[in-house]
Design a protein around this motif. Structure first.
Motif: not given
Length: 493
Positions: A99-100, A94-95, A6, A97, A103-104, A2
């Protein structure tokens, strides 16, 4: 795993943003510089400025316009970046996966925070110098004389002390005909006149002088020996076959003013200097209020306390006069032969006191206006820097919601929000300078109004709202229209 993901996402979002950011920044800066150029075009054309001088002026003005171009480029690049990702379904992937959106946004938020800090450093250190260079150069350009342009059948008064008219010019631009020159250098009217049938205009190589080589002409001169009211004015008339009349063109040279004359203006100071000036204004304001008492004291003698050893107090102590009451006017207690003098003295004292107070109020008003200008400039450096972060928080969620990249729809939203921000900023500045609002409230008014909008947009984008989806509003409109039957259906029934 992760952490690697990221890091790749962080690099992806920053790379995707930097390209549009740089391009839109230079486009916005170019548009703003062209706006300045068109605004002052009439004052720049015809001044004989060199290309290097114009390039210098545009370069300095470009630096002064960076604080406006930077927030606009951040807004437009944010909408384009996230709109393009939304259009290519990258945000969806991305969402999905886990990931909010927040955070992005985090890595780009850090990058914009660095841009905000860099904008403040630029506003605080570079802008004062650029303003000094640009405004002093613009002042010299606006106050310089236009280049000499003698047109046929028109009197030209550009050369001080002379009025020149030529009947016609040949195609070469140098040969002239039917020349009339009025010499006013003696400041006594048209006492010297030169007339020639033809001639040539020949500027010297250094452009400092202009030579009129006249042919077949006359010189007329009147001598005022006895003054303007003398009845006889002897006139001298001389014919010449060839004669050179030399004009000094040094006044047309472009000269630079001393830049030290502009250093005390509020646009030429950094935050530290502005703070010191505002602090000195506060101290001077306190001293001016205290000084009013000393100004008024000589005219308000009844309020003055006499010293124990003063001669007036010693004399008053030896006088024993009972208190006298007056029924209608205090003037009855004053002898008639001294009433007029006393009334004139009182009138003069009141007039002097009023003039003194009016002058003090005017100085206080001017000092307050000056304080407002310096205080507005102090808050401007912080407000315009923070505008980069504010417009990023508006542009990023808008791009994620509309899911359209390129320069079409993102440009429309960027222009709308930036114009709104700019209008609010200008309005707040004017309200602050007119004392309708405190300087801090006026300069931060646009931020206070648009910050809730930015927070709402971030929350809306996080929740995947479709507020900018055209189909959403079309479906709502069809649903509302269904409650109202059309005329055709009513007639059918």
């Amino acid at each position: 795993m992760f952490n690697v993901l990221f890091k790749k996402l962080d690099i992806l979002i920053i790379r995707s943003f930097i390209g549009p950011f740089v391009i839109t920044f230079f486009i916005a800066l170019f548009v703003l510089v062209m706006q300045f150029f068109w605004l002052y075009m009439d004052e720049l054309i015809g001044k004989g400025l060199s290309i290097w001088m114009i390039v210098q002026l545009l370069m300095y003005m470009s630096a002064t316009l960076v604080p406006l171009a930077l927030p606009l480029s951040v807004l437009l690049a944010s909408i384009m970046t996230f709109g393009d990702m939304g259009e290519n379904f990258e945000l969806v992937a991305i969402k999905s996966s886990g990931i909010s959106l927040l955070r992005f946004l985090a890595p780009l938020g850090v990058f914009i925070l660095l841009v905000t800090g860099g904008a403040f450093v630029f506003n605080n250190n570079i802008i004062p110098v650029a303003n000094l260079k640009a405004l002093s150069l613009l002042y010299d350009v606006r106050n310089s004389k236009p280049t000499l342009n003698i047109k046929p059948d028109q009197f030209n008064n550009d050369i001080q002390g002379y009025s020149i008219r030529v009947g016609s010019k040949d195609e070469d631009g140098f040969t002239i005909h039917d020349i009339i020159i009025y010499d006013h250098t003696d400041m006594v009217g048209n006492n010297k006149v030169i007339i020639a049938k033809e001639g040539q205009m020949m500027p010297t190589a250094d452009k400092q002088t202009l030579i009129f080589r006249l042919k077949d002409g006359w010189r007329y001169e009147e001598n005022y020996k006895g003054g303007m009211h003398d009845a006889e004015y002897p006139q001298t008339r001389m014919h010449f076959a060839k004669w050179d009349k030399v004009f000094d063109l040094s006044s047309f040279n472009f000269t630079r003013s001393n830049q030290d004359l502009f250093k005390n203006a509020y646009q030429m100071m950094d935050v530290k200097q502005l703070y010191e000036v505002l602090d000195s204004f506060d101290r001077n304001s306190d001293m001016s209020y205290k000084a009013i008492t000393s100004y008024v004291a000589p005219y308000m003698t009844f309020n003055n306390k006499l010293k124990e050893d003063s001669l007036l107090k010693i004399k008053l102590a030896g006088v024993k006069t009972p208190a006298r009451a007056y029924d209608s006017s205090f003037l009855k207690l004053i002898p008639e032969d001294k009433r007029l003098v006393m009334m004139q003295t009182v009138s003069n004292n009141m007039r002097n006191l009023k003039a003194l107070m009016d002058n003090n109020c005017l100085n206080e008003k001017l000092q307050k206006e000056k304080t407002m200008q310096f205080s507005v400039e102090f808050h401007r450096k912080f407000a315009l820097s923070f505008a980069c972060m504010l417009l990023f928080l508006i542009g990023a969620p808008i791009g994620a919601i509309i899911r359209k990249g390129g320069l079409g729809l993102p440009l429309v939203f960027a222009v709308v929000f930036f114009i709104t921000f700019h209008i609010l900023n200008i309005t707040g500045e004017k309200l602050a300078k007119s004392s309708s609002l405190p300087p801090w409230a006026g300069m931060w008014m646009s931020t206070f109004i648009m910050a809730p909008i930015a927070i709402w947009l971030v929350i809306t984008a996080t929740n995947d709202s479709q507020i900018f989806n055209k189909e959403l509003y079309l479906r709502a409109w069809r649903k509302v229209r269904g409650y109202f039957p059309s005329k055709k259906s009513a007639l059918a029934k």
